[in-house]
Every structure is written in C-alpha cells, then in structure tokens.
Design a protein around this motif. Sequence first.
Motif, PDB file in Angstrom:
ATOM      1  N   ASP A 212     -12.993  23.144 -16.781  1.00 25.09           N
ATOM      2  CA  ASP A 212     -12.091  22.151 -16.204  1.00 25.09           C
ATOM      3  C   ASP A 212     -11.502  21.323 -17.348  1.00 25.09           C
ATOM      4  OD1 ASP A 212     -10.808  20.095 -14.901  1.00 25.09           O
ATOM      5  OD2 ASP A 212     -12.423  19.735 -13.467  1.00 25.09           O
ATOM      6  N   ASN A 213     -10.271  21.640 -17.755  1.00 14.54           N
ATOM      7  CA  ASN A 213      -9.657  20.946 -18.880  1.00 14.54           C
ATOM      8  C   ASN A 213      -9.328  19.492 -18.565  1.00 14.54           C
ATOM      9  OD1 ASN A 213      -9.629  23.127 -20.773  1.00 14.54           O
ATOM     10  ND2 ASN A 213      -7.982  24.063 -19.597  1.00 14.54           N
ATOM     11  N   GLU A 220     -13.306  12.926 -22.795  1.00 10.07           N
ATOM     12  CA  GLU A 220     -12.973  12.612 -24.188  1.00 10.07           C
ATOM     13  C   GLU A 220     -12.241  11.284 -24.284  1.00 10.07           C
ATOM     14  OE1 GLU A 220     -10.772  16.037 -25.326  1.00 10.07           O
ATOM     15  OE2 GLU A 220     -12.549  17.217 -25.875  1.00 10.07           O
ATOM     16  N   SER A 221     -11.354  11.006 -23.321  1.00  3.45           N
ATOM     17  CA  SER A 221     -10.628   9.740 -23.314  1.00  3.45           C
ATOM     18  C   SER A 221     -11.568   8.574 -23.062  1.00  3.45           C
ATOM     19  CB  SER A 221      -9.529   9.770 -22.250  1.00  3.45           C
ATOM     20  OG  SER A 221      -8.554  10.748 -22.549  1.00  3.45           O
ATOM     21  N   ALA A 275     -16.903  23.388 -26.157  1.00  3.20           N
ATOM     22  CA  ALA A 275     -16.398  22.054 -26.445  1.00  3.20           C
ATOM     23  C   ALA A 275     -17.529  21.188 -26.976  1.00  3.20           C
ATOM     24  CB  ALA A 275     -15.826  21.431 -25.167  1.00  3.20           C
ATOM     25  N   PRO A 276     -17.262  20.339 -27.959  1.00  2.00           N
ATOM     26  CA  PRO A 276     -18.320  19.477 -28.495  1.00  2.00           C
ATOM     27  C   PRO A 276     -18.820  18.516 -27.445  1.00  2.00           C
ATOM     28  CG  PRO A 276     -16.158  18.786 -29.300  1.00  2.00           C
ATOM     29  CD  PRO A 276     -15.973  20.096 -28.608  1.00  2.00           C
TER      30      PRO A 276
END
Length: 295
Positions: A212-213, A220-221, A275-276
Amino acid sequence: MPARPIGSATLSFGLVSVPIQLFSTSETRAAIAFNWLHKGCGSRLKQQYVCAKDGVKVEKDDMVKGYEFTKGSYVLFTKEELKALDQERTETVDIAEFVPAELVDRLWLEKAYYLGPDKGGERAYKLLAEALKASKRAALGQFAARGNQYLVMIRPLGAGLVMEQLHYADEIRSIDEVPIPEGEVKKAELALAMQIIQQGASETFQPEKYEDNVKKRTLESIQRKVEGEEITAEPAAAPETQIIDLMEALKASLAKGGSAKGEEPADERKPAKRAPRLKLEKAAEIKPRKARKAS
C-alpha cells in the motif's frame, strides 16, 4: 507471538458439538486514522448533536431512535423496544447444510475469521476439517452475536477452519443491473488480449509482492513531522499519451510488456527491496485513534 482469540462459540452439526475460538484474519492496527483537532490550540474536538429545527445542543438522555419510512416521517423506537428485537446470543454456530464450496462466489463474502479448537474440542475440530476437505464442501449456518444474526460459511484452510460471514440474499445486487451494451469482439483483438494475459500470467498468488503505497507515504510523512521536517508535495507525473484505437492500444501493451521482459529475465530479476522500517518507538502516541461512530 501466537494469535489471541477474540471470542468463543460452539459449532453444532447433527449431534456433534465442537467448541471453537475465533481469531481475526487481519491486523486492524495496520490502519491509519486521524483525529479532528482545534486548529488554534491543537486540542481534540468533541462530537455534539444539534437539533436541526431548534438549533440547540441535544443531550443523550433526550435522544430517541427513529426509522424514516417516508421523507421527513419517522416511527420511533425506545431502547427497550430495540433491545427486544435483538437476536438472543446463543454462542452456537448452527450448521444447516453442506454445499459445494466452489458454488459460493466471492462477492458473498463480507468478513472472515480463523477458527481454532477450544479446550476439549481438538478431535472433533480435526474431524470436521478433514471431512470438509475430503468432501470438497463447505458448511452453511447462522450465528448470533452482538444482537444480530449472521449467515456464515465454514470451510477448510490448511490444517484448520475459516468462518466466513456472508451477505444475505437481499443484500446482493445482480450484475444484470449494470448497463452493459452489446458489442462484437473481433478475433484479432481477442488474440492480442490473450497474448497480453499470457505475458502477465503467473501460476502462484503472491500478494506480498504488492504494498500500500499510500499507507507507506503517510507513515513516512508522519515520521518526518515527528522529527520536525517540512512536507512538500511530490511533482505530478506527466500524463501518458492516450491511445484511442483499441487495436493500437493492444499492440502498444504487448510491445511495452515485451520490452520490460527483455530488460531483465524473469528468473534473474532481483527481489524488490523492502521499505525501511520507520523508527517509531511509541507508535501508539502518534497514531491517532479512530473516532467513535455515532450509533
């Protein structure tokens, strides 16, 4: 960490009773929710009910539920009347019949739960799972919980069982209601479409290849805001050239798929980088809880 049961019940078929435990099939904590705050001071906002006619705040003791049977006209129900309509909680899944599992289309599915044996039900649980697997059938029945009566299907999965909550027949709309105009499918177009499908065909279902991008970008935000960074919008991607002709679109799709495969053989493709992980030591402190819906 082993899964924790969210409830218990008894599966009943014939004279056999199977004590079971219910487990969630998904991780609800994975959802991201935001709270409404006061823009001036950052405090949480409270939900209030205001009378549409008088414009005054209405307290809970002065509320009553009503059903709108025609526009602007309601029949009222007291708490006692609504309580009397609730289905009595029996803690029993009453199996009524066994149907071929492939006959139940996926659009009937509303929710699913893993089932595990409760104390004393291990043998009967294993017996039911093996019998359903051998017969290639699923069990249909009803289950009362939270004042409602649910239609459920029990089917084998691996060495265990899954209980799927289904829609009732009057909740499902027919595909015939969708306006689909008649049209001719040309053989050449069908052949190209089949080639495109073959190019992207896979013999296994691997959902872990997808992520899920939007959720990733949101987390991340959030992390950047926690660390005091500013957030800027990503530049919009340039729109691709639109191809109107169907045959040209099919040919372009084949060419695009072929060139993508030519860049790197499927067997030699490198696995996608994970993803990190976000460094949120106390995610609960920054992850807002879902606002409680009004009943």
